[in-house]
Design a protein around this motif. Structure first.
Motif, PDB file in Angstrom:
ATOM      1  N   LYS A  66      33.691  43.825  41.756  1.00 39.13           N
ATOM      2  CA  LYS A  66      33.232  42.633  41.041  1.00 39.13           C
ATOM      3  C   LYS A  66      32.099  42.949  40.074  1.00 39.13           C
ATOM      4  CE  LYS A  66      32.874  37.820  42.361  1.00 39.13           C
ATOM      5  NZ  LYS A  66      32.676  36.889  43.466  1.00 39.13           N
ATOM      6  N   ILE A  99      45.178  40.746  35.858  1.00 36.25           N
ATOM      7  CA  ILE A  99      43.831  40.930  36.405  1.00 36.25           C
ATOM      8  C   ILE A  99      42.853  41.306  35.298  1.00 36.25           C
ATOM      9  CG2 ILE A  99      42.429  42.356  37.946  1.00 36.25           C
ATOM     10  CD1 ILE A  99      44.938  42.526  39.760  1.00 36.25           C
ATOM     11  N   ILE A 134      39.458  47.423  38.427  1.00 36.80           N
ATOM     12  CA  ILE A 134      40.339  47.579  39.578  1.00 36.80           C
ATOM     13  C   ILE A 134      40.018  48.927  40.218  1.00 36.80           C
ATOM     14  CG2 ILE A 134      42.736  47.811  40.320  1.00 36.80           C
ATOM     15  CD1 ILE A 134      43.497  46.122  37.856  1.00 36.80           C
ATOM     16  N   ILE A 146      39.182  45.012  43.844  1.00 36.20           N
ATOM     17  CA  ILE A 146      38.455  44.824  42.597  1.00 36.20           C
ATOM     18  C   ILE A 146      36.969  45.010  42.852  1.00 36.20           C
ATOM     19  CG2 ILE A 146      37.853  43.179  40.785  1.00 36.20           C
ATOM     20  CD1 ILE A 146      40.547  41.863  41.193  1.00 36.20           C
ATOM     21  N   LYS A 156      33.598  45.026  37.182  1.00 39.15           N
ATOM     22  CA  LYS A 156      34.759  44.316  36.647  1.00 39.15           C
ATOM     23  C   LYS A 156      35.918  45.256  36.374  1.00 39.15           C
ATOM     24  CE  LYS A 156      31.989  40.745  34.909  1.00 39.15           C
ATOM     25  NZ  LYS A 156      31.536  39.726  34.323  1.00 39.15           N
ATOM     26  N   LEU A 167      39.387  39.387  34.313  1.00 35.14           N
ATOM     27  CA  LEU A 167      38.079  40.033  34.314  1.00 35.14           C
ATOM     28  C   LEU A 167      37.438  39.996  32.934  1.00 35.14           C
ATOM     29  CD1 LEU A 167      38.827  43.082  36.650  1.00 35.14           C
ATOM     30  CD2 LEU A 167      37.666  40.951  37.227  1.00 35.14           C
TER      31      LEU A 167
END
Length: 97
Positions: free
Chosen positions: A17, A54, A22, A15, A20, A58
Motif C-alpha cells: 500500500k 489494479i 503489486i 499489494i 503502491k 493504484l
C-alpha cells in the motif's frame, strides 16, 4: 447452480500500500471453469487484465479494498464473458504487504 455451470475463479494478489505496487501475483486459481493446461493463454491474458485493473486503481489512488475488488471482478468478468461466453464466480483476495 451457477457454480456447477460456470465455475469459480479466485484471484490472489499482494499489494504494498505504501509503494503502491503489486508485490506478489496475481495468481489465478480456477475450479470448474476451464482446464488450466489447455487454457494457459486464457489464464495468462486474464492475469494481465487483473494487473491492469489494479494498476489503474493504484494510479487513481483508490485505497479501499472493496472498490479494488469490485473493479477486478468487473474487468475480469467482462474479459471472460467476451472470450468464453461464461460467467464464473470471481473471488478476489487482496493481501496487504
Amino acid at each position: 447452480k451457477s457454480l456447477s455451470q460456470d465455475g469459480i475463479i479466485t484471484v490472489v494478489v499482494a499489494i504494498n500500500k505504501e509503494s503502491k505496487s503489486i508485490t506478489s501475483g496475481p495468481d489465478i486459481i480456477t475450479r470448474g471453469f476451464v482446464y488450466v493446461r489447455e487454457s494457459e493463454d486464457l489464464i495468462d491474458e486474464a492475469r494481465i487484465v487483473v494487473e491492469d485493473a489494479i494498476d489503474i486503481c493504484l494510479d487513481k489512488h483508490i485505497t479501499d479494498w472493496g472498490k479494488i475488488k469490485n473493479i477486478i471482478k468487473d474487468s475480469l468478468g467482462d474479459f471472460l464473458w467476451k472470450r468464453t461466453k461464461r460467467n464464473p464466480m470471481i473471488l478476489p483476495i487482496i493481501m496487504e504487504a
